[in-house]
Design a protein around this motif. Structure first.
Motif, mmCIF file in Angstrom:
data_model
loop_
_atom_site.group_PDB
_atom_site.id
_atom_site.type_symbol
_atom_site.label_atom_id
_atom_site.label_comp_id
_atom_site.label_asym_id
_atom_site.label_seq_id
_atom_site.Cartn_x
_atom_site.Cartn_y
_atom_site.Cartn_z
ATOM 1 N N UNK A 10 38.841 35.862 41.144
ATOM 2 C CA UNK A 10 39.901 34.860 41.158
ATOM 3 C C UNK A 10 40.172 34.507 39.709
ATOM 4 N N UNK A 11 41.405 34.689 39.271
ATOM 5 C CA UNK A 11 41.774 34.407 37.887
ATOM 6 C C UNK A 11 42.875 33.348 37.906
ATOM 7 N N UNK A 12 42.637 32.263 37.172
ATOM 8 C CA UNK A 12 43.533 31.114 37.179
ATOM 9 C C UNK A 12 44.039 30.879 35.763
ATOM 10 N N UNK A 13 45.349 30.944 35.577
ATOM 11 C CA UNK A 13 45.968 30.741 34.270
ATOM 12 C C UNK A 13 46.579 29.346 34.245
ATOM 13 N N UNK A 14 46.101 28.516 33.333
ATOM 14 C CA UNK A 14 46.602 27.146 33.209
ATOM 15 C C UNK A 14 46.721 26.798 31.724
ATOM 16 N N UNK A 76 33.152 36.104 43.334
ATOM 17 C CA UNK A 76 32.268 35.861 44.474
ATOM 18 C C UNK A 76 32.773 36.684 45.649
ATOM 19 N N UNK A 77 32.155 36.477 46.798
ATOM 20 C CA UNK A 77 32.570 37.208 47.998
ATOM 21 C C UNK A 77 33.985 36.797 48.398
ATOM 22 N N UNK A 78 34.629 37.670 49.135
ATOM 23 C CA UNK A 78 35.984 37.375 49.605
ATOM 24 C C UNK A 78 36.008 36.104 50.448
ATOM 25 N N UNK A 79 34.989 35.898 51.266
ATOM 26 C CA UNK A 79 34.924 34.713 52.133
ATOM 27 C C UNK A 79 34.851 33.424 51.316
ATOM 28 N N UNK A 80 33.990 33.412 50.301
ATOM 29 C CA UNK A 80 33.831 32.200 49.488
ATOM 30 C C UNK A 80 35.072 31.916 48.643
ATOM 31 N N UNK A 98 45.710 34.670 40.421
ATOM 32 C CA UNK A 98 45.686 36.061 40.870
ATOM 33 C C UNK A 98 44.341 36.374 41.502
ATOM 34 N N UNK A 99 44.349 37.374 42.350
ATOM 35 C CA UNK A 99 43.143 37.855 43.017
ATOM 36 C C UNK A 99 43.079 39.363 42.877
ATOM 37 N N UNK A 100 41.897 39.875 42.645
ATOM 38 C CA UNK A 100 41.735 41.319 42.660
ATOM 39 C C UNK A 100 40.338 41.674 43.141
ATOM 40 N N UNK A 101 40.258 42.847 43.739
ATOM 41 C CA UNK A 101 38.959 43.345 44.189
ATOM 42 C C UNK A 101 38.202 43.862 42.983
ATOM 43 N N UNK A 102 36.913 43.537 42.929
ATOM 44 C CA UNK A 102 36.058 44.013 41.844
ATOM 45 C C UNK A 102 34.766 44.558 42.424
ATOM 46 N N UNK A 103 34.103 45.368 41.636
ATOM 47 C CA UNK A 103 32.805 45.892 42.015
ATOM 48 C C UNK A 103 31.771 45.242 41.103
#
Length: 112
Positions: A10-14, A76-80, A98-103
């Motif tokens: 989860x990336x937050x630009x402020x 963190x996990x997708x659920x959290x 923004x959201x992106x899948x990461x390993x």
């Protein structure tokens, strides 16, 4: 605490001047993430940037700006992360999320 190998970023630009109930928004985001037991949060301060308004924010002396760009990153996990999004929506007046899948390759120490 563990993070699954397949996780979400989860990336937050402020902006540095953004507020939540009189407190810096980035602090509120990090404290709420901690309260919800997310794996961690990092605040990164940018030296220059612009957003929807196209107003330039910079650390250059000739254009002093106290409203520098900030990025808050949470993995963190997708659920959290999904559970955190409504909380985030309730405190963010503006910005980009923004959201992106990461390993996840490592979290914490490797022991030893």
């Amino acid at each position: 605490m563990q993070i699954p190998r397949q996780a979400m970023l989860l990336r937050i630009f402020i902006g540095e001047d953004d507020r939540d109930d009189g407190h810096p928004l980035y602090e509120s985001i990090v404290l709420k993430a901690r309260e919800m037991q997310l794996a961690g949060a990092t605040v990164l301060r940018g030296g220059m940037g612009f957003g929807q308004s196209s107003r330039l924010h910079t650390t250059k002396i000739l254009r002093l700006s106290e409203d520098l760009p900030l990025v808050v990153e949470i993995v963190d996990s997708e659920e959290k992360i999904s559970a955190f999004l409504p909380v985030l929506e309730g405190i963010m007046p503006s910005g980009l999320v923004t959201l992106e899948k990461v390993q996840v390759l490592q979290y914490g120490s490797t022991g030893g």
